[in-house]
Design a protein around this motif. Sequence first.
Motif, PDB file in Angstrom:
ATOM      1  N   ILE A   1      -8.379   5.783  -2.473  1.00 32.00           N
ATOM      2  CA  ILE A   1      -8.294   4.328  -2.291  1.00 32.00           C
ATOM      3  C   ILE A   1      -9.712   3.819  -2.133  1.00 32.00           C
ATOM      4  O   ILE A   1     -10.475   4.320  -1.293  1.00 32.00           O
ATOM      5  CB  ILE A   1      -7.421   3.972  -1.078  1.00 32.00           C
ATOM      6  CG1 ILE A   1      -5.981   4.376  -1.405  1.00 32.00           C
ATOM      7  CG2 ILE A   1      -7.447   2.471  -0.782  1.00 32.00           C
ATOM      8  CD1 ILE A   1      -5.325   5.127  -0.356  1.00 32.00           C
ATOM      9  N   HIS A   2     -10.028   2.845  -2.961  1.00 35.09           N
ATOM     10  CA  HIS A   2     -11.400   2.356  -2.959  1.00 35.09           C
ATOM     11  C   HIS A   2     -11.414   0.842  -2.783  1.00 35.09           C
ATOM     12  O   HIS A   2     -10.633   0.126  -3.418  1.00 35.09           O
ATOM     13  CB  HIS A   2     -12.076   2.767  -4.280  1.00 35.09           C
ATOM     14  CG  HIS A   2     -13.462   2.282  -4.397  1.00 35.09           C
ATOM     15  ND1 HIS A   2     -14.456   2.656  -3.530  1.00 35.09           N
ATOM     16  CD2 HIS A   2     -14.030   1.405  -5.262  1.00 35.09           C
ATOM     17  CE1 HIS A   2     -15.578   2.043  -3.855  1.00 35.09           C
ATOM     18  NE2 HIS A   2     -15.350   1.274  -4.908  1.00 35.09           N
TER      19      HIS A   2
ATOM     20  N   LEU B   1       0.835  -1.204   0.000  1.00 40.00           N
ATOM     21  CA  LEU B   1       0.000   0.000   0.000  1.00 40.00           C
ATOM     22  C   LEU B   1       0.869   1.253   0.000  1.00 40.00           C
ATOM     23  O   LEU B   1       0.609   2.216  -0.713  1.00 40.00           O
ATOM     24  CB  LEU B   1      -0.876   0.013   1.241  1.00 40.00           C
ATOM     25  CG  LEU B   1      -2.342  -0.340   1.051  1.00 40.00           C
ATOM     26  CD1 LEU B   1      -3.046  -0.291   2.384  1.00 40.00           C
ATOM     27  CD2 LEU B   1      -3.018   0.615   0.070  1.00 40.00           C
TER      28      LEU B   1
ATOM     29  N   LEU C   1      -9.598   7.613   1.734  1.00 43.25           N
ATOM     30  CA  LEU C   1     -10.009   6.212   1.786  1.00 43.25           C
ATOM     31  C   LEU C   1     -11.524   6.213   1.802  1.00 43.25           C
ATOM     32  O   LEU C   1     -12.142   6.813   2.689  1.00 43.25           O
ATOM     33  CB  LEU C   1      -9.449   5.531   3.048  1.00 43.25           C
ATOM     34  CG  LEU C   1      -9.979   4.121   3.306  1.00 43.25           C
ATOM     35  CD1 LEU C   1      -9.567   3.151   2.213  1.00 43.25           C
ATOM     36  CD2 LEU C   1      -9.494   3.599   4.658  1.00 43.25           C
TER      37      LEU C   1
ATOM     38  N   LEU D   1      -9.059  -3.924  -4.568  1.00 45.06           N
ATOM     39  CA  LEU D   1      -8.578  -2.711  -3.907  1.00 45.06           C
ATOM     40  C   LEU D   1      -7.976  -1.848  -5.010  1.00 45.06           C
ATOM     41  O   LEU D   1      -7.128  -2.308  -5.784  1.00 45.06           O
ATOM     42  CB  LEU D   1      -7.518  -3.074  -2.866  1.00 45.06           C
ATOM     43  CG  LEU D   1      -6.896  -1.951  -2.041  1.00 45.06           C
ATOM     44  CD1 LEU D   1      -6.400  -2.503  -0.705  1.00 45.06           C
ATOM     45  CD2 LEU D   1      -5.752  -1.236  -2.743  1.00 45.06           C
ATOM     46  N   THR D   2      -8.442  -0.614  -5.094  1.00 49.97           N
ATOM     47  CA  THR D   2      -7.984   0.260  -6.176  1.00 49.97           C
ATOM     48  C   THR D   2      -7.300   1.492  -5.611  1.00 49.97           C
ATOM     49  O   THR D   2      -7.798   2.113  -4.672  1.00 49.97           O
ATOM     50  CB  THR D   2      -9.190   0.716  -7.037  1.00 49.97           C
ATOM     51  OG1 THR D   2      -9.854  -0.442  -7.510  1.00 49.97           O
ATOM     52  CG2 THR D   2      -8.751   1.581  -8.204  1.00 49.97           C
ATOM     53  N   VAL D   3      -6.141   1.812  -6.173  1.00 49.35           N
ATOM     54  CA  VAL D   3      -5.461   3.053  -5.814  1.00 49.35           C
ATOM     55  C   VAL D   3      -5.489   3.945  -7.045  1.00 49.35           C
ATOM     56  O   VAL D   3      -4.926   3.585  -8.090  1.00 49.35           O
ATOM     57  CB  VAL D   3      -4.003   2.779  -5.374  1.00 49.35           C
ATOM     58  CG1 VAL D   3      -3.279   4.092  -5.036  1.00 49.35           C
ATOM     59  CG2 VAL D   3      -3.968   1.831  -4.185  1.00 49.35           C
TER      60      VAL D   3
ATOM     61  N   GLU E   1      -5.034   4.317 -12.393  1.00 48.52           N
ATOM     62  CA  GLU E   1      -5.742   3.481 -11.421  1.00 48.52           C
ATOM     63  C   GLU E   1      -5.041   2.131 -11.380  1.00 48.52           C
ATOM     64  O   GLU E   1      -4.823   1.526 -12.426  1.00 48.52           O
ATOM     65  CB  GLU E   1      -7.158   3.180 -11.948  1.00 48.52           C
ATOM     66  CG  GLU E   1      -8.239   4.088 -11.467  1.00 48.52           C
ATOM     67  CD  GLU E   1      -9.533   3.776 -12.227  1.00 48.52           C
ATOM     68  OE1 GLU E   1     -10.203   4.740 -12.588  1.00 48.52           O
ATOM     69  OE2 GLU E   1      -9.830   2.578 -12.459  1.00 48.52           O
TER      70      GLU E   1
ATOM     71  N   LEU F   1      -2.773   2.638   6.299  1.00 51.91           N
ATOM     72  CA  LEU F   1      -2.535   3.957   5.695  1.00 51.91           C
ATOM     73  C   LEU F   1      -2.074   4.956   6.749  1.00 51.91           C
ATOM     74  O   LEU F   1      -1.220   5.798   6.488  1.00 51.91           O
ATOM     75  CB  LEU F   1      -3.806   4.460   5.011  1.00 51.91           C
ATOM     76  CG  LEU F   1      -4.193   3.715   3.721  1.00 51.91           C
ATOM     77  CD1 LEU F   1      -5.556   4.163   3.243  1.00 51.91           C
ATOM     78  CD2 LEU F   1      -3.151   3.938   2.623  1.00 51.91           C
TER      79      LEU F   1
ATOM     80  N   VAL G   1       0.704   3.919  -3.021  1.00 50.89           N
ATOM     81  CA  VAL G   1       0.321   5.298  -2.710  1.00 50.89           C
ATOM     82  C   VAL G   1       1.504   6.244  -2.989  1.00 50.89           C
ATOM     83  O   VAL G   1       1.330   7.343  -3.520  1.00 50.89           O
ATOM     84  CB  VAL G   1      -0.181   5.427  -1.249  1.00 50.89           C
ATOM     85  CG1 VAL G   1      -0.451   6.876  -0.893  1.00 50.89           C
ATOM     86  CG2 VAL G   1      -1.430   4.590  -1.036  1.00 50.89           C
TER      87      VAL G   1
END
Length: 613
Positions: A68-69, A35, A209, A77-79, A174, A196, A39
């Motif tokens: 972040i979804h 993560l 988030l 998990l999407t950044v 993405e 995070l 990020v």
Amino acid sequence: MSEEIEKEEGSISIHTENIFPIIKKWLYSDKDIFLRELVSNAVDAIHKMQNVNLMEGLQIADEYKVDIHLDKEAGTLTVADNGIGMTAEEVRKYINQVAFSSAEDFIEKFKDLEDKNQIIGHFGLGFYSSFMVADHVEIRSLSYQKDAEAVHWQCEGTTTYSLEPTDKKERGTEIVLHLNEDEKEFLDPASVSEILKKFCNFLPVSIHLEGEEINDKNPLWTKSASEVSDEEYKEFYRKLYPMSAEPLFWIHLNIDFPFNLKGIVYFPHLTNEFDVTKSHINLFCNQVFVSDNTPELIPEFLTPLQGCLDAPDLPLNVSRSYLQNDPQVRKIREVISGRVAAKIVDLAKKDREIFEPIWEDIHSFVKYGMMREDKFYEKVKDHVIYRATGDDAYTTLPEYLERAKEKHENKVYYANDEGAQATYLKLFKSQGMEALILDAMIDNHFIQFLESKNTDIKFERVDSDITENLLEADPSQEIVEGADNKTKGQRIEQMFKDSLDIKGLTIRIETLKDDSVPGMILLNEQSRRFKEMTRMMGQGAEMPDMFSDHTLMVNTASPAVNKVLKLQDDGDTETAALLIEQIYDLAMLSHQAISKERMPAFLERSGKLLGMI
Ligand SMILES: Nc1ncnc2c1ncn2[C@@H]1O[C@H](COP(=O)(O)OP(=O)(O)OP(=O)(O)O)[C@@H](O)[C@H]1O
């Protein structure tokens, strides 16, 4: 027929297919960092976009952010970021061609496993850490470049990928992770938020988030010290360490030259639960959390320091042992040591009343630091304070020596156990003399150290000798009494010698200005220290007997001692002997509990003496 073998040389081939299992297996324990890596890449992409805008004078009034979804249903998990984006060409260049050319190269770079956490981010492997938790990863990206076409890249944990156009409309990238079955914890907002908070808490770009901003973009250390109030420092500390008591003091670092270092370090209020052997500093690199275990950055004697250091140009991709010897890391340690010294001097000069309680918490560290680092010693030596028995509760060494000049020049009297040495301290006080209280574990060594630094100064424990100032010019020594031509002192000495059959005991007769103490035990400073050292090292099975040599100083001014003489003159030698034993036991009592050998006699004798009153 056997095959003919001819000599050949070549290189063993290691296939790149091996890389994914290695990423998963070797880096598994630190999988949370994927993560941080994703990020950080997103933040980098935003910074690049901001720079392009600056250079081209473009006005793109976006609000830059990373989103972040989590999609429980899809298991993804999407950044997402609205940074610079990537063209197909860039994806090929930056993603497909992994920064190492062979598996050998990879292993070479990863051989120091201890640093895997840091290395991963420093060899262009950050993106690939997503394969620790997902076999299937997608990138959807639209570059900022004019007429750029959006691209869609996919890889399913093998060395093959697909790249095709897509219909993404907004600039940016993405990264979609299809989480593995056993990594579903990364779909839980609370767990993701916690990770995070650890890695991204102070990133300079807004991190959301599930639509909510979770970070502090301008942590306190990025401000200049002059614009931060004490309350803000304390509040920042509370945020970092919510359960802790208020810190004792703090230092705000803001260094541009000869290296970059920003940060705030706090000296905590130490409690029993606080682990003073462990590193407590959070290290950041441009506000990206790197590690909370970098003891190399802090001088050893300041390990309790807490807080944040942001060192953007540290070579973090190297091993711990390298870090220890790295000149820049050494410089950082020196800077911190210097600033702590300056802070201590500043506090000591400003307000003793505020400084004294702080000192009680920090003095062991300061003393240890003085013994370890000459520069530190030089800076603080005149400001170190000691608890003292005089009118002021605390004093510096120069102040003490100045006051003692008349009575005992260059000699420092100290006590290391106020209870055991109470009689001596009382005597000192009654004669207007002061002693320092040096009763911490470290003080034994510290005294030796101070003597080695100041060869003209000698430290003596209050019970090591009787100073001139406590003595009366003794008339009894001159008076010849009785038929045997002996002075009063000589007679007393003889009686004590005859009565007390104790190994290693010497009798010394003195007349004190204070008549309330019949006898005191004196222990020679040097031999006592030697025995204490031996005891502390504790190797030999036989512990040294602290009283193998000791002196009973008998005070001829004491009514009890004069009573002994009187009883003798009256022919009651038995009671005189009882009193002598009692005086000895009472003198020993302040040093140690009465031994089991002497205890029955002591109790019986005490009873008898009471009966005589
Ligand atoms: N979100 C993103 N937006 C734009 N480019 C990206 C993004 N993520 C990765 N990239 C590109 O892919 C490259 C490789 O990323 P990767 O994380 O593997 O290594 P790196 O960023 O070069 O190094 P580091 O490990 O320090 O992050 C980046 O340098 C960048 O050019």
